[in-house]
Scaffold this motif. Structure first.
Motif, PDB file in Angstrom:
ATOM      1  N   UNK A 162       0.826  -1.210   0.000  1.00 35.30           N
ATOM      2  CA  UNK A 162       0.000   0.000   0.000  1.00 35.30           C
ATOM      3  C   UNK A 162       0.857   1.255   0.000  1.00 35.30           C
ATOM      4  N   UNK A 163       1.962   1.235   0.722  1.00 38.83           N
ATOM      5  CA  UNK A 163       2.874   2.383   0.698  1.00 38.83           C
ATOM      6  C   UNK A 163       3.475   2.570  -0.692  1.00 38.83           C
TER       7      UNK A 163
ATOM      8  N   UNK B 297       0.335   8.692   9.026  1.00 41.94           N
ATOM      9  CA  UNK B 297      -0.247   8.015  10.193  1.00 41.94           C
ATOM     10  C   UNK B 297      -0.635   6.611   9.750  1.00 41.94           C
ATOM     11  N   UNK B 298       0.276   5.992   9.026  1.00 44.98           N
ATOM     12  CA  UNK B 298       0.010   4.732   8.333  1.00 44.98           C
ATOM     13  C   UNK B 298       0.311   3.559   9.260  1.00 44.98           C
ATOM     14  N   UNK B 299      -0.728   2.863   9.684  1.00 43.88           N
ATOM     15  CA  UNK B 299      -0.558   1.730  10.594  1.00 43.88           C
ATOM     16  C   UNK B 299      -1.780   0.816  10.482  1.00 43.88           C
TER      17      UNK B 299
ATOM     18  N   UNK C 126       5.763  15.212   0.428  1.00 45.85           N
ATOM     19  CA  UNK C 126       7.179  15.235   0.766  1.00 45.85           C
ATOM     20  C   UNK C 126       7.862  13.969   0.299  1.00 45.85           C
ATOM     21  N   UNK C 127       9.062  13.673   0.793  1.00 49.72           N
ATOM     22  CA  UNK C 127       9.796  12.484   0.357  1.00 49.72           C
ATOM     23  C   UNK C 127       9.128  11.217   0.869  1.00 49.72           C
ATOM     24  N   UNK C 128       8.918  10.226   0.006  1.00 47.79           N
ATOM     25  CA  UNK C 128       8.223   9.017   0.434  1.00 47.79           C
ATOM     26  C   UNK C 128       8.926   8.268   1.559  1.00 47.79           C
ATOM     27  N   UNK C 129      10.252   8.415   1.658  1.00 46.27           N
ATOM     28  CA  UNK C 129      10.971   7.752   2.736  1.00 46.27           C
ATOM     29  C   UNK C 129      10.519   8.193   4.113  1.00 46.27           C
ATOM     30  N   UNK C 130      10.021   9.423   4.227  1.00 48.64           N
ATOM     31  CA  UNK C 130       9.518   9.904   5.507  1.00 48.64           C
ATOM     32  C   UNK C 130       8.259   9.141   5.906  1.00 48.64           C
ATOM     33  N   UNK C 131       7.395   8.852   4.944  1.00 47.91           N
ATOM     34  CA  UNK C 131       6.177   8.102   5.216  1.00 47.91           C
ATOM     35  C   UNK C 131       6.515   6.686   5.689  1.00 47.91           C
ATOM     36  N   UNK C 132       7.478   6.054   5.021  1.00 45.04           N
ATOM     37  CA  UNK C 132       7.893   4.709   5.412  1.00 45.04           C
ATOM     38  C   UNK C 132       8.499   4.718   6.810  1.00 45.04           C
TER      39      UNK C 132
ATOM     40  N   UNK D 218       4.991  -7.688  12.706  1.00 44.84           N
ATOM     41  CA  UNK D 218       4.551  -6.896  11.553  1.00 44.84           C
ATOM     42  C   UNK D 218       5.651  -5.922  11.140  1.00 44.84           C
ATOM     43  N   UNK D 219       6.303  -5.297  12.125  1.00 40.10           N
ATOM     44  CA  UNK D 219       7.398  -4.372  11.829  1.00 40.10           C
ATOM     45  C   UNK D 219       8.507  -5.074  11.059  1.00 40.10           C
ATOM     46  N   UNK D 220       8.920  -6.247  11.527  1.00 39.38           N
ATOM     47  CA  UNK D 220       9.996  -6.972  10.842  1.00 39.38           C
ATOM     48  C   UNK D 220       9.602  -7.323   9.409  1.00 39.38           C
ATOM     49  N   UNK D 221       8.349  -7.729   9.217  1.00 35.11           N
ATOM     50  CA  UNK D 221       7.874  -8.048   7.876  1.00 35.11           C
ATOM     51  C   UNK D 221       7.874  -6.808   6.989  1.00 35.11           C
ATOM     52  N   UNK D 222       7.397  -5.679   7.525  1.00 36.16           N
ATOM     53  CA  UNK D 222       7.388  -4.430   6.759  1.00 36.16           C
ATOM     54  C   UNK D 222       8.796  -4.036   6.346  1.00 36.16           C
ATOM     55  N   UNK D 223       9.731  -4.104   7.290  1.00 37.08           N
ATOM     56  CA  UNK D 223      11.104  -3.688   7.001  1.00 37.08           C
ATOM     57  C   UNK D 223      11.747  -4.577   5.935  1.00 37.08           C
TER      58      UNK D 223
END
Length: 220
Positions: free
Chosen positions: A93-94, A116-118, A140-146, A170-175
């Motif tokens: 989605x990101x 506020x993506x969670x 802004x820069x997409x890296x900030x959203x990630x 979930x965090x580990x999977x996202x990363x």
């Protein structure tokens, strides 16, 4: 427009049922939802999965398509979705969001950011995942959203013991799905998060621990 029962409440707004398959989202503090409506309409026109939306009667209101389904948080709790798949879906989605050109900015490196993506802001509907709550959207820069998405997950992991294991997974999977988290973007996400008036002192006080968790998880 007949306002019905309260069907949801967040940190800054309440959601009421309407009588035609829609809901009314109203800010408690009287904030202006005009920009949120414009962003959601812009994204919907470009095929991004957001609810259909219309302006409300007052500036602090928006009328939104009522979605059926559950939040990603509820799906995780009920075993409908695994933590691995949740992280993959968040990353997908990101990436889809950050492929859309900005609505206002002339900077070629900018994109629309949710910020506020969670999992509580992703609804799993019969039509697929839908992203809600665009009150903090910016460009802004997409890296900030990630970085912000990772920080919110990490913050939950270190402040809410009941869901810590799931949030970490979930965090580990996202990363694993992202191209890394830039240090400057993470520092900016931390600064913004520290200034968020809806966070408790405990949540703000554990931001450094959350940042450390991201660094650790990214290296594992």
């Amino acid at each position: 427009m007949g306002i019905g029962e309260l069907v949801g409440a967040g940190r800054t707004a309440d959601v009421f049922a309407l009588d035609d398959g829609r809901v009314l989202r109203r800010y408690r503090g009287g904030g202006d939802a005009t920009g949120e409506v414009a962003v959601m309409a812009y994204l919907a026109e470009r095929g991004y999965p957001v609810p259909a939306v219309w302006p409300g009667v007052a500036a602090g209101e928006l009328v939104m398509q009522r979605l059926s389904g559950v939040t990603m948080v509820e799906a995780l709790a009920n075993g409908v979705i695994t933590a691995e798949r949740a992280g993959e879906m968040l990353a997908e989605l990101l990436r889809r969001l950050h492929a859309i050109p900005p609505r206002l900015s002339a900077d070629p490196g900018h994109r629309v950011l949710h910020l506020d993506f969670h999992p509580e802001n992703v609804m799993l509907t019969p039509q697929g995942p839908m992203v809600i709550d665009w009150a903090t959207a910016a460009e802004g820069p997409p890296g900030l959203d990630s970085a912000m998405a990772a920080l919110i997950l990490a913050q939950v992991a270190v402040t809410v013991p009941a869901v810590s294991v799931a949030a970490r997974a979930v965090l580990c999977s996202l990363l694993r799905q992202l191209d890394g988290i830039d240090g400057e973007h993470l520092a900016e996400a931390r600064r913004r998060r520290a200034g968020n008036p809806t966070l408790s002192p405990d949540e703000v006080g554990k931001l450094d621990e959350a940042v450390a968790l991201i660094t650790e998880a990214a290296g594992s």
